[in-house]
Scaffold this active site. Structure first.
Site, PDB file in Angstrom:
ATOM      1  N   GLU A   1      -7.108  -1.970  -6.577  1.00 18.78           N
ATOM      2  CA  GLU A   1      -5.657  -1.954  -6.756  1.00 18.78           C
ATOM      3  C   GLU A   1      -5.241  -2.810  -7.959  1.00 18.78           C
ATOM      4  O   GLU A   1      -4.303  -3.597  -7.890  1.00 18.78           O
ATOM      5  CB  GLU A   1      -4.943  -2.397  -5.481  1.00 18.78           C
ATOM      6  CG  GLU A   1      -5.113  -1.403  -4.338  1.00 18.78           C
ATOM      7  CD  GLU A   1      -4.235  -1.708  -3.132  1.00 18.78           C
ATOM      8  OE1 GLU A   1      -3.862  -2.880  -2.932  1.00 18.78           O
ATOM      9  OE2 GLU A   1      -3.924  -0.763  -2.377  1.00 18.78           O
TER      10      GLU A   1
ATOM     11  N   GLU B   1      -7.860   4.516   0.882  1.00 20.32           N
ATOM     12  CA  GLU B   1      -7.405   3.536   1.872  1.00 20.32           C
ATOM     13  C   GLU B   1      -6.280   4.198   2.655  1.00 20.32           C
ATOM     14  O   GLU B   1      -5.111   4.076   2.304  1.00 20.32           O
ATOM     15  CB  GLU B   1      -6.909   2.237   1.230  1.00 20.32           C
ATOM     16  CG  GLU B   1      -7.993   1.260   0.873  1.00 20.32           C
ATOM     17  CD  GLU B   1      -7.443  -0.132   0.553  1.00 20.32           C
ATOM     18  OE1 GLU B   1      -6.369  -0.495   1.101  1.00 20.32           O
ATOM     19  OE2 GLU B   1      -8.070  -0.843  -0.247  1.00 20.32           O
TER      20      GLU B   1
END
Length: 589
Positions: free
Chosen positions: A158, A234
């Site tokens: 991320e 995710e």
């Protein structure tokens, strides 16, 4: 040898389209003797892949160390995945977030002179290159093209939510390739335009992280990546908990619906988490977006497989969804869960923290305060000591407390200062004279955002009535292992019916002939840590939401198990209770 590539629309396994059905399972949050069980239950739910992060700071707690023993034996974990006939996705970071202490980055990076982390800084890049070189002998021979289970490696984590340093990402890719990694590389970001643009490179395959509105999020991902397979790497099916808040859950029906929408659209998935596990010891992270919020010991995450490895209603609902997209054996399912045993254990042995200090290491003297990081101490507790003599009113204040400070005068408690309450000052008794001691707890390093890497302990200066206190003795308290304290406690006895006044270690023994997991109730205790047979179960705190600690069965013997408790404040009884079920606290939807 098998091959795994990224095609125009699909992942390709041996030249054929392949959908990844993956579940997140962190080896470092699960007792190693339970890895095989958790992996098998993932396959039984219909998954074909296991994903794991790699926590750099757990493997390298200090420079020059790289530990792959016991619960950090990543190679063994990957071999068990292969033995179950499954693939693996590995996310070595170097930053992992994961609600893990400092997001997996070693706190000692700044001691080496790193001016920045997660950036093209030469000191940082040299350290992470060394880290990846240590991983190479584990990962390289276990890639699919070498006959192993690894099909994907993720670059960073991320990153678009943190920075936009393309030179850093390019160098990170280069290092990963140079150590011998040949499988496809991916990145993951939340499906926002700026994050997807900043967090990847053209040659890396973008994936998304989200837990709802699957169609909308996949559409955003497709705008940024016109070709290649869509993947939510995710897929959040629960959430983590903070001390003092509620236990987070998601509805089974909504999570299953969002998963089905994702699969209907042809996407691959990694369920985060399939099995969350536990933040054993001092490994929990924290968040700070204006208020510091440490993560609890449990990482149950409301996952399909609960913290004790039992299938939940979410497990069976997900299995029903996945069965529409892959063949499952209705007879190959996990066995029913067993309740824990209920019994009490007396803790007759007692040793005040003050009487154990000579077993913790040497004091050092300093002109002015030092952080715990300045002393090379990166987790747990640090004790500060100075002598004072004040006429009249006395107010003690600090520039900053990270994260919780108990104040004592001549070893009598005066008060507590908490970072989450933005407290930095308190009143001492009038005419305060004697030895002032400050017991500071690092409650977990921030794992997300710009506060990564900040030092712990007392930061800046300390003053009484505005006058700086200059002379300090400081003692780091290493509590990862308490064998010397356990041995000292074995020689101590006290009234087993007496109340507990902390900070104090108390200890007892118990048998467990039946075997299996246990759940330790922390009701009636205030705040502290627990060890069973020398293994740290983690922290407890009366503010909740968590009110039991998970005790993995492999830790236990049939006879003479030792339980050691460090109570920082008080308990009304000198005993603990094991209970039949886990209690993670009240919930809100």
């Amino acid at each position: 040898m098998p091959t795994f590539t990224i095609g125009e629309q699909d992942f390709m396994l041996d030249g054929q389209p392949h959908r990844i059905l993956s579940g997140a399972l962190h080896y470092f949050r699960v007792h190693p003797d339970q890895w095989a069980d958790r992996i098998r239950k993932a396959r039984q739910m219909g998954l074909n892949t296991i994903e794991t992060y790699v926590p750099w700071n757990a493997h390298a707690p200090a420079p020059g160390i790289f530990d792959t023993s016991d619960g950090l034996d990543l190679g063994r974990f990957l071999d068990l995945i292969a033995a179950e006939g499954m693939h693996a996705i590995v996310r070595p970071g170097p930053y992992i977030c994961a609600e893990w202490d400092n997001g997996g980055l070693p706190a000692w990076l700044f001691d080496r002179g790193a001016a920045a982390i997660r950036a093209d800084d030469p000191v940082y890049m040299a350290a992470l290159t060394e880290y990846l070189e240590h991983l190479a002998p584990i990962l390289v021979p276990r890639q699919i093209d070498a006959g192993g289970p690894i099909i994907l490696i993720q670059i960073e984590n991320e990153y678009g939510a943190y920075g936009a340093d393309r030179f850093y990402l390019e160098k990170l890719v280069k290092v990963n390739r140079e150590i011998g990694l040949t499988v496809p590389f991916t990145t993951v970001d939340q499906p926002q335009d700026d994050m997807l643009a900043n967090g990847s490179l053209p040659e890396l395959h973008k994936t998304g992280s989200f837990g709802s509105r699957s169609a909308e999020r996949l559409e955003t991902l497709r705008r940024h990546q016109p070709t290649g397979p869509l993947m939510c790497s995710e897929f959040w099916v629960g959430w983590f908990d903070h001390w003092g808040a509620h236990h987070h859950t998601t509805t089974v029906e909504q999570s299953a619906h969002d998963l089905e929408v994702l699969l209907e659209l042809g996407a691959s998935v990694n369920i985060y988490m399939f099995h969350g596990g536990t933040n054993f010891g001092l490994t929990n992270g924290a968040n700070d977006k204006g208020v510091y919020q440490p993560i609890v010991t449990s990482y149950d995450y409301d996952a399909p497989l609960d913290e004790a490895g039992n299938p939940t209603a979410k497990y069976w609902a997900f299995r029903d969804v996945i069965a529409k997209y892959t063949a499952l054996d209705d007879d190959d399912v996990p066995a029913p869960a067993h309740l824990g045993s209920s019994f009490s254990v007396s803790l007759p042995q007692s040793l005040p923290l003050w009487d154990s200090l000579d077993r913790m290491g040497p004091w050092t003297s300093h002109e002015g305060l030092r952080t715990s990081d300045d002393l090379g101490h990166y987790s747990g507790f640090t004790l500060y000591r100075t002598e004072i003599s004040v006429s009249g009113t006395a107010v003690l204040d600090f520039d900053e407390v990270r994260d919780r400070a108990q104040v004592f005068l001549d070893r009598q408690p005066v008060g507590t200062l908490s970072r989450d309450h933005h407290e930095t000052s308190l009143a001492l008794p009038d005419h305060a004279t004697g030895v002032l001691e400050i017991l500071v707890e690092d409650q977990g390093r921030v794992n997300y955002g710009p506060r990564l890497g900040e030092p712990k302990g007392l930061v800046g200066s300390a003053r009484i009535n505005g006058e700086v206190l200059w002379t300090w003795d400081i003692l780091p308290l290493p509590l990862d292992h308490v064998s010397s304290v356990v041995q000292a406690l074995e020689k101590q006895t006290s009234d087993s019916d007496a109340a507990v006044s902390g900070p104090v270690f108390v200890q007892g023994t118990f048998d467990h002939a039946g075997g299996g997991d246990l759940f330790l109730s922390t009701e009636g205790w205030t705040k502290g840590m627990v060890w069973v047979n020398g293994f740290s179960l983690g922290r407890y705190w009366s503010r909740g939401p968590q009110h039991t600690l998970y005790v993995p069965g492999p830790l236990l013997r049939s006879e003479s198990n030792t339980i050691t408790v460090l109570e920082l404040h008080a308990a009304t009884r000198r005993s603990v209770a094991f209970v039949a079920t886990h209690n993670l606290g009240h919930t809100e939807f």
